[in-house]
Design a protein around this motif. Structure first.
Motif, PDB file in Angstrom:
ATOM      1  N   LEU A  58       0.837  -1.323   0.018  1.00 23.73           N
ATOM      2  CA  LEU A  58      -0.011  -0.105   0.057  1.00 23.73           C
ATOM      3  C   LEU A  58       0.645   1.365  -0.199  1.00 23.73           C
ATOM      4  CD1 LEU A  58      -2.759   1.324   0.326  1.00 23.73           C
ATOM      5  CD2 LEU A  58      -2.589   0.989   2.817  1.00 23.73           C
ATOM      6  N   ASN A  59       0.755   2.283  -0.890  1.00 25.41           N
ATOM      7  CA  ASN A  59       1.292   3.425  -0.959  1.00 25.41           C
ATOM      8  C   ASN A  59       0.373   4.457  -0.462  1.00 25.41           C
ATOM      9  OD1 ASN A  59       2.602   5.810  -1.454  1.00 25.41           O
ATOM     10  ND2 ASN A  59       2.571   5.559  -3.639  1.00 25.41           N
ATOM     11  N   ASN A  60       0.457   4.707   0.998  1.00 29.82           N
ATOM     12  CA  ASN A  60      -0.337   5.568   1.683  1.00 29.82           C
ATOM     13  C   ASN A  60       0.464   7.079   1.982  1.00 29.82           C
ATOM     14  OD1 ASN A  60       1.489   4.619   3.555  1.00 29.82           O
ATOM     15  ND2 ASN A  60      -0.020   4.220   5.014  1.00 29.82           N
ATOM     16  N   ALA A  61       1.441   7.241   1.235  1.00 29.71           N
ATOM     17  CA  ALA A  61       2.332   8.493   1.736  1.00 29.71           C
ATOM     18  C   ALA A  61       1.348   9.641   1.563  1.00 29.71           C
ATOM     19  CB  ALA A  61       3.409   8.756   0.640  1.00 29.71           C
ATOM     20  N   THR A  62       0.514   9.819   0.859  1.00 26.85           N
ATOM     21  CA  THR A  62      -0.179  11.398   0.888  1.00 26.85           C
ATOM     22  C   THR A  62      -1.304  11.447   1.973  1.00 26.85           C
ATOM     23  OG1 THR A  62      -1.927  10.124  -0.830  1.00 26.85           O
ATOM     24  CG2 THR A  62      -0.154  11.489  -1.680  1.00 26.85           C
ATOM     25  N   SER A  63      -1.719  10.081   2.481  1.00 24.65           N
ATOM     26  CA  SER A  63      -2.810  10.166   3.452  1.00 24.65           C
ATOM     27  C   SER A  63      -1.804  10.389   5.003  1.00 24.65           C
ATOM     28  CB  SER A  63      -3.406   8.973   3.932  1.00 24.65           C
ATOM     29  OG  SER A  63      -2.635   7.871   3.911  1.00 24.65           O
ATOM     30  N   GLN A  64      -0.624   9.810   4.858  1.00 20.17           N
ATOM     31  CA  GLN A  64       0.428  10.071   6.112  1.00 20.17           C
ATOM     32  C   GLN A  64       1.095  11.245   6.129  1.00 20.17           C
ATOM     33  OE1 GLN A  64       0.131   7.674   8.559  1.00 20.17           O
ATOM     34  NE2 GLN A  64      -1.595   6.966   7.431  1.00 20.17           N
ATOM     35  N   TYR A  65       1.373  11.939   4.950  1.00 20.93           N
ATOM     36  CA  TYR A  65       2.023  13.113   5.057  1.00 20.93           C
ATOM     37  C   TYR A  65       1.110  14.234   4.489  1.00 20.93           C
ATOM     38  CZ  TYR A  65       6.103  10.299   5.769  1.00 20.93           C
ATOM     39  OH  TYR A  65       7.145   9.642   6.477  1.00 20.93           O
ATOM     40  N   LYS A  66       0.121  14.716   5.093  1.00 17.78           N
ATOM     41  CA  LYS A  66      -0.954  15.722   4.596  1.00 17.78           C
ATOM     42  C   LYS A  66       0.145  16.991   4.284  1.00 17.78           C
ATOM     43  CE  LYS A  66      -4.669  13.481   6.693  1.00 17.78           C
ATOM     44  NZ  LYS A  66      -4.953  12.631   5.741  1.00 17.78           N
ATOM     45  N   GLY A  67      -0.525  17.669   2.692  1.00 12.22           N
ATOM     46  CA  GLY A  67       0.222  18.709   2.648  1.00 12.22           C
ATOM     47  C   GLY A  67       1.544  18.609   2.207  1.00 12.22           C
ATOM     48  N   ALA A  68       1.964  17.632   1.996  1.00 15.20           N
ATOM     49  CA  ALA A  68       3.743  17.515   1.585  1.00 15.20           C
ATOM     50  C   ALA A  68       3.791  17.597   0.103  1.00 15.20           C
ATOM     51  CB  ALA A  68       4.028  16.153   1.964  1.00 15.20           C
ATOM     52  N   VAL A  69       4.963  17.609  -0.240  1.00  8.35           N
ATOM     53  CA  VAL A  69       5.553  17.526  -1.522  1.00  8.35           C
ATOM     54  C   VAL A  69       6.337  16.338  -1.784  1.00  8.35           C
ATOM     55  CG1 VAL A  69       6.817  18.387  -3.390  1.00  8.35           C
ATOM     56  CG2 VAL A  69       5.253  19.821  -2.236  1.00  8.35           C
ATOM     57  N   ILE A  70       5.681  15.305  -2.573  1.00  7.02           N
ATOM     58  CA  ILE A  70       6.626  13.936  -2.735  1.00  7.02           C
ATOM     59  C   ILE A  70       7.137  14.054  -4.065  1.00  7.02           C
ATOM     60  CG2 ILE A  70       6.279  11.500  -2.656  1.00  7.02           C
ATOM     61  CD1 ILE A  70       3.857  11.909  -0.802  1.00  7.02           C
ATOM     62  N   VAL A  71       8.637  13.717  -4.085  1.00  2.01           N
ATOM     63  CA  VAL A  71       9.223  13.511  -5.302  1.00  2.01           C
ATOM     64  C   VAL A  71       9.673  12.188  -5.466  1.00  2.01           C
ATOM     65  CG1 VAL A  71      11.184  14.361  -6.288  1.00  2.01           C
ATOM     66  CG2 VAL A  71      10.180  16.022  -5.129  1.00  2.01           C
ATOM     67  N   GLU A  72       9.302  11.655  -6.544  1.00  2.00           N
ATOM     68  CA  GLU A  72       9.765  10.160  -6.781  1.00  2.00           C
ATOM     69  C   GLU A  72      10.816  10.055  -7.898  1.00  2.00           C
ATOM     70  OE1 GLU A  72       7.308   6.117  -7.545  1.00  2.00           O
ATOM     71  OE2 GLU A  72       6.787   7.674  -8.956  1.00  2.00           O
ATOM     72  N   TYR A  73      11.932   9.327  -7.609  1.00  2.00           N
ATOM     73  CA  TYR A  73      12.919   8.768  -8.491  1.00  2.00           C
ATOM     74  C   TYR A  73      12.713   7.347  -8.876  1.00  2.00           C
ATOM     75  CZ  TYR A  73      14.874  13.307  -7.063  1.00  2.00           C
ATOM     76  OH  TYR A  73      15.298  14.610  -7.083  1.00  2.00           O
ATOM     77  N   TYR A  74      12.458   7.410 -10.138  1.00  2.00           N
ATOM     78  CA  TYR A  74      11.902   5.748 -10.406  1.00  2.00           C
ATOM     79  C   TYR A  74      12.956   5.225 -11.321  1.00  2.00           C
ATOM     80  CZ  TYR A  74       9.274   2.103 -12.992  1.00  2.00           C
ATOM     81  OH  TYR A  74       8.925   0.931 -13.399  1.00  2.00           O
ATOM     82  N   PHE A  75      13.245   3.904 -11.129  1.00  2.00           N
ATOM     83  CA  PHE A  75      14.223   3.348 -11.825  1.00  2.00           C
ATOM     84  C   PHE A  75      13.414   1.933 -12.514  1.00  2.00           C
ATOM     85  CE2 PHE A  75      16.168   5.417  -8.036  1.00  2.00           C
ATOM     86  CZ  PHE A  75      17.299   5.932  -8.582  1.00  2.00           C
ATOM     87  N   ASP A  76      13.764   1.932 -13.968  1.00  3.55           N
ATOM     88  CA  ASP A  76      13.111   0.956 -14.485  1.00  3.55           C
ATOM     89  C   ASP A  76      13.839  -0.291 -14.489  1.00  3.55           C
ATOM     90  OD1 ASP A  76      10.873   2.210 -16.313  1.00  3.55           O
ATOM     91  OD2 ASP A  76      12.692   3.062 -17.452  1.00  3.55           O
ATOM     92  N   GLY A  77      13.156  -1.429 -14.446  1.00  4.94           N
ATOM     93  CA  GLY A  77      13.945  -2.527 -14.404  1.00  4.94           C
ATOM     94  C   GLY A  77      14.882  -2.738 -15.582  1.00  4.94           C
ATOM     95  N   VAL A  78      15.823  -3.379 -15.238  1.00  2.05           N
ATOM     96  CA  VAL A  78      17.376  -3.664 -16.176  1.00  2.05           C
ATOM     97  C   VAL A  78      17.424  -4.878 -16.531  1.00  2.05           C
ATOM     98  CG1 VAL A  78      18.122  -1.313 -15.257  1.00  2.05           C
ATOM     99  CG2 VAL A  78      18.819  -3.284 -14.435  1.00  2.05           C
ATOM    100  N   HIS A  79      16.999  -5.910 -15.849  1.00  2.00           N
ATOM    101  CA  HIS A  79      17.477  -7.317 -16.021  1.00  2.00           C
ATOM    102  C   HIS A  79      16.457  -7.920 -17.132  1.00  2.00           C
ATOM    103  CE1 HIS A  79      18.687 -11.389 -15.534  1.00  2.00           C
ATOM    104  NE2 HIS A  79      19.860 -11.011 -15.074  1.00  2.00           N
ATOM    105  N   PRO A  80      17.090  -8.372 -18.193  1.00  2.00           N
ATOM    106  CA  PRO A  80      16.219  -8.752 -19.217  1.00  2.00           C
ATOM    107  C   PRO A  80      15.401 -10.088 -19.013  1.00  2.00           C
ATOM    108  CG  PRO A  80      18.554  -9.154 -19.998  1.00  2.00           C
ATOM    109  CD  PRO A  80      18.749  -8.106 -18.605  1.00  2.00           C
ATOM    110  N   ASP A  81      15.811 -10.755 -17.930  1.00  2.00           N
ATOM    111  CA  ASP A  81      15.151 -11.894 -17.738  1.00  2.00           C
ATOM    112  C   ASP A  81      13.932 -11.645 -16.502  1.00  2.00           C
ATOM    113  OD1 ASP A  81      16.915 -13.491 -19.077  1.00  2.00           O
ATOM    114  OD2 ASP A  81      18.174 -14.143 -17.094  1.00  2.00           O
ATOM    115  N   TYR A  82      13.925 -10.496 -16.227  1.00  5.52           N
ATOM    116  CA  TYR A  82      12.601 -10.303 -15.510  1.00  5.52           C
ATOM    117  C   TYR A  82      11.668  -9.341 -16.179  1.00  5.52           C
ATOM    118  CZ  TYR A  82      16.226 -11.710 -11.885  1.00  5.52           C
ATOM    119  OH  TYR A  82      17.009 -12.426 -11.128  1.00  5.52           O
ATOM    120  N   ALA A  83      11.448  -9.122 -17.213  1.00  2.24           N
ATOM    121  CA  ALA A  83      10.535  -8.117 -17.946  1.00  2.24           C
ATOM    122  C   ALA A  83      10.314  -6.931 -17.253  1.00  2.24           C
ATOM    123  CB  ALA A  83       9.678  -9.232 -18.242  1.00  2.24           C
TER     124      ALA A  83
END
Length: 65
Positions: free
Chosen positions: A10-35
């Motif tokens: 469960l991603n409940n960050a917005t309900s736990q940190y009301k009024g916050a600014v949340i910045v997400e750094y996303y890393f795509d999967g890189v291993h070809p066997d894991y799709a």
């Protein structure tokens, strides 16, 4: 906040940190066997205290079964 990707936790960050600014750094999967199932994300949570923005949370998420 809509995350780039979500696992089975469960991603409940917005309900736990009301009024916050949340910045997400996303890393795509890189291993070809894991799709692209080996993705990870790091979310930094900033909240305002007076006239200052402070880092108040660090959230790690990744693909899980």
């Amino acid at each position: 906040m809509q995350s780039k990707s979500e696992g089975n936790t469960l991603n409940n960050a917005t309900s736990q940190y009301k009024g916050a600014v949340i910045v997400e750094y996303y890393f795509d999967g890189v291993h070809p066997d894991y799709a692209s199932m080996d993705w990870e994300s790091l979310r930094l949570v900033f909240q305002q205290e007076g006239n200052t923005w402070v880092l108040s949370g660090i959230i790690h998420d990744q693909w899980t079964i």
